[in-house]
Scaffold this motif. Structure first.
Motif, PDB file in Angstrom:
ATOM      1  N   TYR A 126      34.580  41.165  41.140  1.00 39.16           N
ATOM      2  CA  TYR A 126      35.683  41.278  42.096  1.00 39.16           C
ATOM      3  C   TYR A 126      35.522  40.296  43.264  1.00 39.16           C
ATOM      4  N   TRP A 127      34.276  40.085  43.706  1.00 37.92           N
ATOM      5  CA  TRP A 127      34.069  39.112  44.778  1.00 37.92           C
ATOM      6  C   TRP A 127      34.376  37.696  44.292  1.00 37.92           C
ATOM      7  N   ILE A 128      33.976  37.379  43.062  1.00 33.93           N
ATOM      8  CA  ILE A 128      34.220  36.039  42.520  1.00 33.93           C
ATOM      9  C   ILE A 128      35.723  35.785  42.350  1.00 33.93           C
ATOM     10  N   THR A 129      36.439  36.805  41.862  1.00 33.43           N
ATOM     11  CA  THR A 129      37.885  36.655  41.645  1.00 33.43           C
ATOM     12  C   THR A 129      38.699  36.882  42.913  1.00 33.43           C
ATOM     13  N   LYS A 130      38.009  37.137  44.032  1.00 29.66           N
ATOM     14  CA  LYS A 130      38.661  37.327  45.343  1.00 29.66           C
ATOM     15  C   LYS A 130      39.609  38.528  45.363  1.00 29.66           C
ATOM     16  N   TYR A 131      39.266  39.548  44.567  1.00 25.64           N
ATOM     17  CA  TYR A 131      39.998  40.820  44.619  1.00 25.64           C
ATOM     18  C   TYR A 131      39.274  41.706  45.630  1.00 25.64           C
ATOM     19  N   TYR A 132      39.524  41.427  46.909  1.00 25.53           N
ATOM     20  CA  TYR A 132      38.658  41.933  47.968  1.00 25.53           C
ATOM     21  C   TYR A 132      38.710  43.454  48.125  1.00 25.53           C
ATOM     22  N   SER A 133      39.877  44.048  47.913  1.00 26.10           N
ATOM     23  CA  SER A 133      39.965  45.505  48.074  1.00 26.10           C
ATOM     24  C   SER A 133      39.060  46.212  47.067  1.00 26.10           C
ATOM     25  N   GLY A 134      39.141  45.787  45.795  1.00 23.96           N
ATOM     26  CA  GLY A 134      38.263  46.376  44.785  1.00 23.96           C
ATOM     27  C   GLY A 134      36.812  46.004  44.995  1.00 23.96           C
TER      28      GLY A 134
END
Length: 481
Positions: A126-134
């Protein structure tokens, strides 16, 4: 430790002079939970009839038969494929349980470590894909799982002991497998029915589809009908699983705990049939009500997850974060309600209580040893969860190989590969979870018995009671009334 395969009741013939277990009369609660299912059946019949008339049948099994039939829409080959996937999932689920019984502690250690690695992996992704909420949510989950590792590891001996006891009890009560497989087959049949109903709904009411006709077709109608079908499917599958839970708790497991093996002469005749009769009639309303609450929460969570994905795709990170947090909260609430209900159903099955008194006694049990119950069930649940994931993946692999080898006509361009693999994974997981729920039911039932009446096991099976007391003394102390 309890590492030997002998029967888990080494104690003397039970002496019930000091304590007589007298089940209370069951309070009738026979509300019909299937009133909405008649609508689902009617809708399914309309959709399937239209789908079949448009060429939904035809095709066969294997390479030769699979390449016949309508090349545009799903045909009988897909039915055979899903049935084969279901059979493979049943076989794999049985093999996994036998493997877990033989190497209980090792598999529990492995699944505990795998769970931590999975949480960390999802966090990093999730951090790599910039899905910050998850990413923020799973960072917290990953940290908590790492911190709690040593606490969980110290509880493995008790969890593995209860797991082995339940597995050995089930060997002496084959009705456990009869109930589990009946629930498994019903759930699997319901899954296949639901799958083809959804497919037929798409085929009949999607604008521009061959079965659409001149009017009455829209994307909104398709979404609404599929939502209703999913709601009915989730609710019905919940009821099936919970009726099986109450049957096992009030039948073989409960009677083993309170009356001992059949050789002791204290066990009632046909305990499983009697327990099923109570669960499917007198207690059906309470079971259905609890299942309905979980179903509503599940549907809300699915809607919020879809909203979060749409907001994230549309470039609205704030809305996506809020929807993700709301879905996470609803998911936590759903898990808590489902977990609480399981113990409430066991109280109902063992002692003949209505739902509200059972819920109160469950809350009393949780206040005294909620962490113990949570950790114990979490270890068993994680073991079975990873097995379900593995079986789901193997089921998808089986479906993929079948599609590659048989090459059915409807999938000539590969357009149905992804949906069928997804449905195969889903069916494999559902089958494994249904069978594993029989073992979880036994572990939880013994835990409830130890909380309500620990002296029963101390009198009837002192050696087993001593093993449990040695591993975890607090569990052998009754919950204050």
């Amino acid at each position: 430790m309890y590492d030997q395969p002998q029967a888990p009741y080494p104690g003397p013939t039970p002496n019930y002079n000091n304590h007589v277990y007298t089940p209370q009369p069951f309070e009738s609660d026979t509300k019909n939970p299937y009133e909405g299912d008649s609508c689902f059946a009617a809708l399914s019949a309309i959709a399937l009839r239209s789908w079949i008339s448009e060429g939904g049948l035809g095709g066969g099994l294997g390479k030769g038969g699979g390449q016949t039939g309508n090349p545009v829409t799903l045909n009988r080959s897909a039915v055979y494929l899903l049935l084969l996937v279901t059979a493979a999932a049943v076989l794999l689920s049985s093999l996994y349980l036998m493997l877990t019984r033989a190497f209980t502690k090792i598999i529990m250690h492995i699944t505990l470590v795998l769970t931590i690695i999975l949480n960390i992996g999802i966090c990093i992704y999730y951090w790599i894909t910039k899905y910050y909420s998850g990413a923020i949510i799973f960072t917290i989950i990953a940290l908590l799982s790492v911190v709690s590792y040593f606490g969980f590891r110290s509880r493995i001996p008790l969890a593995s002991l209860l797991f082995q006891v339940v597995m050995d009890v089930s060997k002496h009560h084959m009705s456990v497998y009869a109930v589990a497989f009946s629930a498994l087959l019903l759930t699997a049949a319901l899954s296949v029915w639901y799958t083809f109903t959804v497919i037929a709904t798409y085929a009949k009411w999607t604008p521009g589809a061959p079965g659409c006709g001149n009017s009455g077709c829209s994307s909104g109608k398709v979404a609404g009908l599929i939502f209703f079908e999913t709601f009915s499917y989730v609710w019905t599958s919940q009821v099936i699983g919970n009726v099986a839970l109450a049957t096992l708790a009030g039948g073989p497991y409960g009677c083993w705990y309170y009356f001992g093996p059949r050789s002791a002469g204290q066990m009632p005749k046909n305990p499983t049939i009697s327990a099923f009769g109570r669960a499917s009639t007198l207690s059906l309303g309470s079971i259905s009500f609890g299942s309905l609450i979980v179903t509503i929460l599940e549907m809300i969570r699915l809607i919020l997850n879809a909203a979060a994905q749409n907001a994230n795709a549309d470039g609205h990170p704030v809305e996506a974060c809020l929807a993700c947090c709301a879905a996470c909260f609803v998911g936590i609430l759903e898990n808590l309600v489902e977990y609480f209900n399981r113990y409430a159903y066991i109280e109902i099955a063992l002692y003949g209580k209505a739902y509200i008194p059972a819920a109160k006694d469950t809350w009393r049990l949780f206040k005294d040893r909620g962490i113990d119950a949570l950790v114990n069930d979490s270890l068993v649940g994680m073991t079975l969860m990873w097995g379900a994931y593995a079986i789901g993946l193997l089921s998808s692999l089986f479906a993929f190989l079948y599609l590659k080898i048989a090459g059915p006509s409807f999938n000539a361009d590969g357009s149905y590969t992804a949906p069928l693999l997804l449905f195969s994974f889903f069916i494999g997981m559902v089958c494994a979870n249904t069978l594993g729920s029989a073992i979880e039911a036994g572990v939880s039932t013994i835990f409830v018995g130890l909380g309500e009446d620990p002296h029963i096991l101390a009198i009837r099976a002192p050696e087993l009671f001593a093993l449990i007391a040695q591993v975890y003394p607090h569990v052998t102390q009754g919950v204050p009334q």
